[in-house]
Design an enzyme around this catalytic site. Sequence first.
Site, mmCIF file in Angstrom:
data_model
loop_
_atom_site.group_PDB
_atom_site.id
_atom_site.type_symbol
_atom_site.label_atom_id
_atom_site.label_comp_id
_atom_site.label_asym_id
_atom_site.label_seq_id
_atom_site.Cartn_x
_atom_site.Cartn_y
_atom_site.Cartn_z
ATOM 1 N N ASN A 162 0.802 -1.215 0.000
ATOM 2 C CA ASN A 162 0.000 0.000 0.000
ATOM 3 C C ASN A 162 0.840 1.273 0.000
ATOM 4 O O ASN A 162 0.429 2.290 -0.560
ATOM 5 C CB ASN A 162 -0.934 0.003 1.216
ATOM 6 C CG ASN A 162 -1.965 -1.090 1.149
ATOM 7 O OD1 ASN A 162 -2.759 -1.148 0.219
ATOM 8 N ND2 ASN A 162 -1.968 -1.982 2.129
ATOM 9 N N LYS B 238 8.627 -2.735 -2.933
ATOM 10 C CA LYS B 238 9.978 -3.213 -2.642
ATOM 11 C C LYS B 238 10.369 -4.232 -3.706
ATOM 12 O O LYS B 238 9.535 -4.978 -4.197
ATOM 13 C CB LYS B 238 10.028 -3.860 -1.261
ATOM 14 C CG LYS B 238 9.583 -2.938 -0.136
ATOM 15 C CD LYS B 238 9.517 -3.701 1.181
ATOM 16 C CE LYS B 238 8.913 -2.858 2.278
ATOM 17 N NZ LYS B 238 8.763 -3.618 3.543
ATOM 18 N N GLY C 69 -4.244 -12.773 1.039
ATOM 19 C CA GLY C 69 -3.415 -11.824 0.305
ATOM 20 C C GLY C 69 -2.116 -12.445 -0.173
ATOM 21 O O GLY C 69 -1.475 -13.234 0.544
ATOM 22 N N ARG D 187 4.685 1.141 -0.241
ATOM 23 C CA ARG D 187 5.949 0.983 -0.953
ATOM 24 C C ARG D 187 5.904 -0.209 -1.905
ATOM 25 O O ARG D 187 5.208 -1.189 -1.649
ATOM 26 C CB ARG D 187 7.111 0.757 0.029
ATOM 27 C CG ARG D 187 7.468 1.966 0.879
ATOM 28 C CD ARG D 187 8.689 1.658 1.727
ATOM 29 N NE ARG D 187 9.138 2.819 2.492
ATOM 30 C CZ ARG D 187 10.266 2.861 3.193
ATOM 31 N NH1 ARG D 187 11.067 1.794 3.230
ATOM 32 N NH2 ARG D 187 10.613 3.957 3.852
ATOM 33 N N ASP E 135 0.767 -11.178 -0.499
ATOM 34 C CA ASP E 135 1.922 -10.825 0.332
ATOM 35 C C ASP E 135 1.982 -11.696 1.585
ATOM 36 O O ASP E 135 3.052 -12.141 1.999
ATOM 37 C CB ASP E 135 1.902 -9.341 0.688
ATOM 38 C CG ASP E 135 0.605 -8.888 1.347
ATOM 39 O OD1 ASP E 135 -0.417 -9.605 1.267
ATOM 40 O OD2 ASP E 135 0.598 -7.782 1.934
#
Length: 263
Positions: free
Chosen positions: A10, A14, A98, A12, A100
């Site tokens: 949300n 990376k 999710g 960054r 991630d």
Amino acid sequence: MRILAIDAGNSRIKWGVHEDGSWLAQGWVATGRAARLSHAWARIERPDAVIAANVAGARVARALAAAARRFRRPVRFVTSVAAQCGVRNSYANPRQLGADRWAALIGAWNLHRGPCVVVNAGTTVTVDALDGGGVFLGGMIVAGAGLMRETLARNTAGLRPRPGRFAYFPSRTADAIESGAVNALAGAVERMVRFMREAGAAPPLMVLAGGAARSIAPQLNGAVEVVDNLVLEGLVRIALEPSPVPQPALSKSKGPSSRVART
């Protein structure tokens, strides 16, 4: 195998380039400036694979694909599945987890091969339980420290967001807000540790990643490890095992008994 792994969150995006067991380069750009990835990747040699966990929406997905065109490689966008890389997913609908969180669980499992509470401490904070057999039992999502501060400032008269420091006994309002946020997050992590132990698991390792990890870690009791870019670690493992083996859905774990005495 050279892998470009991307964690689009949300706040960054990376990224890291991984080859032969080590990271050759890592960096990040603000999610709102995803177009800058083309410049950030200008000196990267062409990877063999590009893989991403994207929770920032379709616009960012398009930006990632556009930036990766220079490599002439498609971006593989990860979605959660029933089982992958030694981890089994007990979500009622595995694909709702999710990407991630799924990658972080896989990263933690492949690093430690034991029971863990896996914490991603970003804009939101996820606290996920992984047992000693590699089964993701479930987890919780709470607002991150920044969101807590913003909510207080927006909905409470006289509480403007100002920098604060953690203290056991805060004597300034800014410190009281910061300490409250950190204690709330540490409490969520320690509650999950307790739930796992009440359910019969061995004492889990608390594995923390994300921007707020180093603020939370000192306030926890028990074995703690901070892992930079845990999502990227998991993405590399997924890229190296591209075809997950189909597994039957797991029955939902019964949590700890609600009749356990409170302490």
